[in-house]
Motif scaffolding. Structure first.
Motif, PDB file in Angstrom:
ATOM      1  N   VAL B   6       0.771  -1.107   0.103  1.00 53.55           N
ATOM      2  CA  VAL B   6      -0.182   0.001   0.110  1.00 53.55           C
ATOM      3  C   VAL B   6       1.071   1.183   0.052  1.00 53.55           C
ATOM      4  N   ARG B   7       1.923   1.167   0.918  1.00 56.09           N
ATOM      5  CA  ARG B   7       2.850   2.449   0.911  1.00 56.09           C
ATOM      6  C   ARG B   7       3.734   2.538  -0.305  1.00 56.09           C
ATOM      7  N   ILE B   8       4.184   1.588  -1.092  1.00 58.01           N
ATOM      8  CA  ILE B   8       4.648   1.727  -2.230  1.00 58.01           C
ATOM      9  C   ILE B   8       3.857   2.280  -3.271  1.00 58.01           C
ATOM     10  N   VAL B   9       2.350   1.677  -3.543  1.00 56.57           N
ATOM     11  CA  VAL B   9       1.644   2.152  -4.380  1.00 56.57           C
ATOM     12  C   VAL B   9       1.280   3.830  -4.077  1.00 56.57           C
ATOM     13  N   GLN B  10       1.067   3.979  -2.835  1.00 54.42           N
ATOM     14  CA  GLN B  10       0.830   5.637  -2.513  1.00 54.42           C
ATOM     15  C   GLN B  10       1.952   6.391  -3.025  1.00 54.42           C
ATOM     16  N   ASP B  11       3.086   6.070  -2.509  1.00 53.54           N
ATOM     17  CA  ASP B  11       4.605   6.668  -3.018  1.00 53.54           C
ATOM     18  C   ASP B  11       4.346   7.054  -4.459  1.00 53.54           C
ATOM     19  N   ALA B  12       4.026   5.884  -5.236  1.00 56.48           N
ATOM     20  CA  ALA B  12       4.243   5.829  -6.821  1.00 56.48           C
ATOM     21  C   ALA B  12       3.222   7.016  -7.249  1.00 56.48           C
ATOM     22  N   LEU B  13       1.731   6.899  -6.653  1.00 55.00           N
ATOM     23  CA  LEU B  13       0.898   7.938  -7.123  1.00 55.00           C
ATOM     24  C   LEU B  13       1.241   9.327  -6.640  1.00 55.00           C
ATOM     25  N   ASP B  14       1.610   9.401  -5.262  1.00 53.09           N
ATOM     26  CA  ASP B  14       2.223  10.896  -4.999  1.00 53.09           C
ATOM     27  C   ASP B  14       3.183  11.576  -5.912  1.00 53.09           C
ATOM     28  N   ALA B  15       4.369  10.493  -6.406  1.00 52.37           N
ATOM     29  CA  ALA B  15       5.060  11.027  -7.401  1.00 52.37           C
ATOM     30  C   ALA B  15       4.609  11.314  -8.712  1.00 52.37           C
ATOM     31  N   ASN B  16       3.588  10.341  -9.185  1.00 55.92           N
ATOM     32  CA  ASN B  16       2.837  10.664 -10.285  1.00 55.92           C
ATOM     33  C   ASN B  16       2.080  11.890 -10.416  1.00 55.92           C
ATOM     34  N   ASN B  17       1.425  12.330  -9.363  1.00 52.04           N
ATOM     35  CA  ASN B  17       0.760  13.740  -9.037  1.00 52.04           C
ATOM     36  C   ASN B  17       1.532  14.784  -9.215  1.00 52.04           C
ATOM     37  N   THR B  18       2.865  14.754  -8.552  1.00 47.72           N
ATOM     38  CA  THR B  18       3.881  15.825  -8.753  1.00 47.72           C
ATOM     39  C   THR B  18       4.250  16.112 -10.168  1.00 47.72           C
ATOM     40  N   ILE B  19       4.324  14.872 -10.756  1.00 44.75           N
ATOM     41  CA  ILE B  19       4.753  15.324 -12.534  1.00 44.75           C
ATOM     42  C   ILE B  19       3.471  15.744 -13.079  1.00 44.75           C
ATOM     43  N   ALA B  20       2.473  15.206 -12.752  1.00 47.94           N
ATOM     44  CA  ALA B  20       1.059  15.463 -13.540  1.00 47.94           C
ATOM     45  C   ALA B  20       0.918  16.963 -13.238  1.00 47.94           C
ATOM     46  N   ARG B  21       1.009  17.810 -12.242  1.00 51.40           N
ATOM     47  CA  ARG B  21       1.008  19.134 -12.008  1.00 51.40           C
ATOM     48  C   ARG B  21       1.929  19.693 -12.742  1.00 51.40           C
ATOM     49  N   PHE B 135      -3.918   6.973 -12.704  1.00 44.01           N
ATOM     50  CA  PHE B 135      -2.713   7.828 -12.898  1.00 44.01           C
ATOM     51  C   PHE B 135      -3.104   9.030 -13.677  1.00 44.01           C
ATOM     52  N   ARG B 136      -3.343  10.183 -12.852  1.00 44.39           N
ATOM     53  CA  ARG B 136      -3.329  11.314 -13.581  1.00 44.39           C
ATOM     54  C   ARG B 136      -2.236  11.761 -14.452  1.00 44.39           C
ATOM     55  N   VAL B 137      -2.554  12.434 -15.565  1.00 45.43           N
ATOM     56  CA  VAL B 137      -1.371  12.952 -16.594  1.00 45.43           C
ATOM     57  C   VAL B 137      -1.234  14.496 -16.567  1.00 45.43           C
ATOM     58  N   GLY B 138      -2.064  15.138 -15.923  1.00 42.10           N
ATOM     59  CA  GLY B 138      -2.017  16.685 -16.023  1.00 42.10           C
ATOM     60  C   GLY B 138      -3.375  16.938 -16.589  1.00 42.10           C
ATOM     61  N   GLU B 139      -4.376  16.117 -16.830  1.00 40.04           N
ATOM     62  CA  GLU B 139      -5.562  16.653 -17.872  1.00 40.04           C
ATOM     63  C   GLU B 139      -6.649  17.417 -17.015  1.00 40.04           C
ATOM     64  N   ASP B 140      -7.357  18.065 -18.078  1.00 39.66           N
ATOM     65  CA  ASP B 140      -8.450  19.081 -17.386  1.00 39.66           C
ATOM     66  C   ASP B 140      -9.891  17.984 -17.094  1.00 39.66           C
ATOM     67  N   ALA B 141      -9.992  16.994 -17.960  1.00 35.34           N
ATOM     68  CA  ALA B 141     -10.995  16.204 -17.834  1.00 35.34           C
ATOM     69  C   ALA B 141     -10.702  14.613 -18.353  1.00 35.34           C
ATOM     70  N   ARG B 142     -11.348  13.701 -17.803  1.00 39.09           N
ATOM     71  CA  ARG B 142     -11.533  12.631 -18.295  1.00 39.09           C
ATOM     72  C   ARG B 142     -12.576  11.807 -18.773  1.00 39.09           C
ATOM     73  N   ALA B 143     -12.528  11.099 -19.883  1.00 41.55           N
ATOM     74  CA  ALA B 143     -13.670  10.623 -20.650  1.00 41.55           C
ATOM     75  C   ALA B 143     -13.338   9.262 -21.024  1.00 41.55           C
ATOM     76  N   MET B 144     -14.398   8.423 -21.378  1.00 43.48           N
ATOM     77  CA  MET B 144     -14.161   6.945 -21.315  1.00 43.48           C
ATOM     78  C   MET B 144     -15.137   6.372 -22.551  1.00 43.48           C
ATOM     79  N   VAL B 145     -14.795   5.538 -23.188  1.00 45.74           N
ATOM     80  CA  VAL B 145     -15.695   4.992 -24.248  1.00 45.74           C
ATOM     81  C   VAL B 145     -16.085   3.446 -23.515  1.00 45.74           C
ATOM     82  N   CYS B 146     -17.269   3.172 -23.659  1.00 43.91           N
ATOM     83  CA  CYS B 146     -17.701   1.717 -23.107  1.00 43.91           C
ATOM     84  C   CYS B 146     -18.534   1.176 -24.460  1.00 43.91           C
TER      85      CYS B 146
END
Lengths: 231, 231
Positions: B6-21, B135-146
Motif C-alpha cells: 500500500v505504501r509503495i503504491v501510495q508513493d508511486a501515486l504521489d510521485a505521479n501527481n507531482t509530475i502531473a502538476r 494515474f492523472r497525467v495533467g489533464e483537465d477532464a477524463r472521458a471513457m468509451v464503453c
C-alpha cells in the motif's frame, strides 16, 4: 524504460515465478491441470465458460473455477449455478485494484480450492490484454478470448498476450454479419505474432465452437495424465 | 494488500501527481485544454476520434492527439490522415509493456507536442479499464468509451474507471439489435457508481452521437477560456 525500473520489474517477475512454482507443485501433488484464461474486458470469458461447462466434460473430467475480479462476484455467481466449485478472488484492495492476477494472489486462494475434488482448474483472469500475460500463476496452459468486436489489430497492439497463449478463442462470431470486420486479417495478424496458436471460432450466444472448446479442455486435462504415465 | 505494498503504491501515486502538476503547468502556459480518453481494448476510441475530428471543431478549436500504445503506431497512422498533429507515445519498452499512461510518460512526450498550435489535446490512453484511471497525467477532464458489446456489468466490475470520468460514451449502439444487451441495465449500473457522469450514445459506424461529441469537445475547450476570463 530506465535501468532501475527494468531491474525492479525483473525482480518482481523473478519473485512471481518462484511463487508460481510453489503453486505448480501444489497443483501437481493433486494432479490438477490448470488453465489461465485471459481476455480484454467483456470479450466473453464467463459466458463461454457457462456454455462449455453446462454439462460434464468428456471422460469425467471434473472442473473447478477460480474467478479473478477487481471487485464483486458477478461472474462467480453466474458460474455457481453450474454446480461446479467456484472460488472468488478479488484484487480490489488497492486504490483501483490490481489489473491482473499474479502467483501470490493465486497462492492466497489455494487453501480454498477443492484440489482433491477436481481434475482441471480454470483460472479466469482480470479482463486486461497487457499485464495478465506477464505473470505466470503456476498454470499448465494459457488461453485467451478475443472478440471480433475488438477489431483485427489487437494481435499487433498486444503481442505479448497473443504470443503467451496456445489457444485463441475468436468469440462473438455471430456478430460478423453486422461488423466491418475482416476475419482473414485477424488471422493474418495472429499468424504474424503467434503462428502456432490453435484457434477456435466461437459464439457463446449460438453455441458455435463450444463442442470444440469442451474437447480442448478435456484433452488439456488428459495431457497431464499422459505425461504422468510416460514419466 | 500488504501494508508495505500500500505504501509503495501510495508513493508511486504521489510521485505521479507531482509530475502531473508539472505537465498541467506546461499545458496552462500554452492555454491547452487536455482530455484523457480511456476505454477497454477495441471499444472504439480511435474510430470515434476519426469521426469526431474529420472536420474542424466549432469555434475554430484546434485539436492535437497524443496516441498511447503498447507497441506500434496503427492508431496514430489512422488519425494522421485527418491532417491534425498526432504524436505517438509507446509504452512497450518493458517486458510486456506498460498497461497505462502515467504523468512521466506524458512528460517525456511534451517537447514533441505542438502546444503553441493547438487548443485541445486529446490523450488516447492504453486500452485498459483498471490502471489508466489511477494515474492523472495533467489533464483537465477524463472521458471513457464503453462499448455495448462488453456487457452491462462493466461499471460494477471496474468502478474506479467509471467514477473517474465525467463523460461516458456508450459506443457501438448500431449493434444493439443484434445483442442480448439491456441498455437500461447499463445506465442503472452507471448511475450506481457515477450518477453525475454525462452520457452520449454513439456509433462510430453510423455517426450517431458524433455531433454531440464534437460539441462536448468544443465546450471542454471553451471551459478553460471561460475560467480564464472569470479569473
Amino acid at each position: 524504460m530506465h535501468r532501475t525500473r527494468v531491474r525492479i520489474v525483473q525482480d518482481a517477475l523473478d519473485a512471481n515465478n518462484t511463487i508460481a512454482r510453489a503453486n505448480r507443485s501444489d497443483f501437481d501433488r493433486h494432479a490438477v491441470t490448470v488453465l489461465n484464461l485471459m481476455s480484454a474486458p467483456g470479450a466473453g470469458k464467463t459466458t463461454l465458460l457457462e456454455r462449455a461447462l453446462a454439462a460434464p466434460l468428456q471422460a469425467g473430467t471434473r472442473v473447478g473455477v477460480l474467478e479473478g475480479d477487481v471487485q464483486g462476484s458477478l461472474d462467480a455467481d453466474r458460474l455457481a449455478s453450474l454446480h461446479i466449485p467456484v472460488t472468488q478472488l478479488n484484487t480490489g484492495n488497492g486504490f483501483g485494484g490490481e489489473c491482473h492476477l499474479d502467483a501470490n494472489m493465486v497462492r492466497s486462494a489455494i487453501d480454498q480450492l477443492p484440489l482433491g475434488e477436481i481434475d482441471l482448474l480454470v483460472i479466469e483472469n482480470i479482463g486486461n490484454l497487457v499485464c495478465p500475460a506477464e505473470f505466470r500463476v503456476g498454470e499448465d496452459a494459457r488461453a485467451m478470448v478475443c472478440s471480433v468486436t475488438e477489431g483485427e489489430d489487437k494481435p499487433l497492439k498486444y503481442p505479448l498476450m497473443f504470443r503467451a497463449c496456445e489457444l485463441v478463442l475468436i468469440n462473438k462470431i455471430d456478430l460478423l454479419p453486422h461488423l466491418d470486420f475482416d476475419l482473414e486479417k485477424l488471422i493474418y495478424n495472429l499468424d504474424a505474432v503467434n503462428p502456432r496458436a490453435q484457434r477456435i471460432l466461437t459464439s457463446a450466444r449460438t453455441g458455435e465452437g463450444v463442442p470444440q472448446l469442451r474437447s480442448w479442455l478435456a484433452e488439456l486435462s488428459d495431457r497431464r495424465v499422459a505425461t504422468a504415465a510416460a514419466g
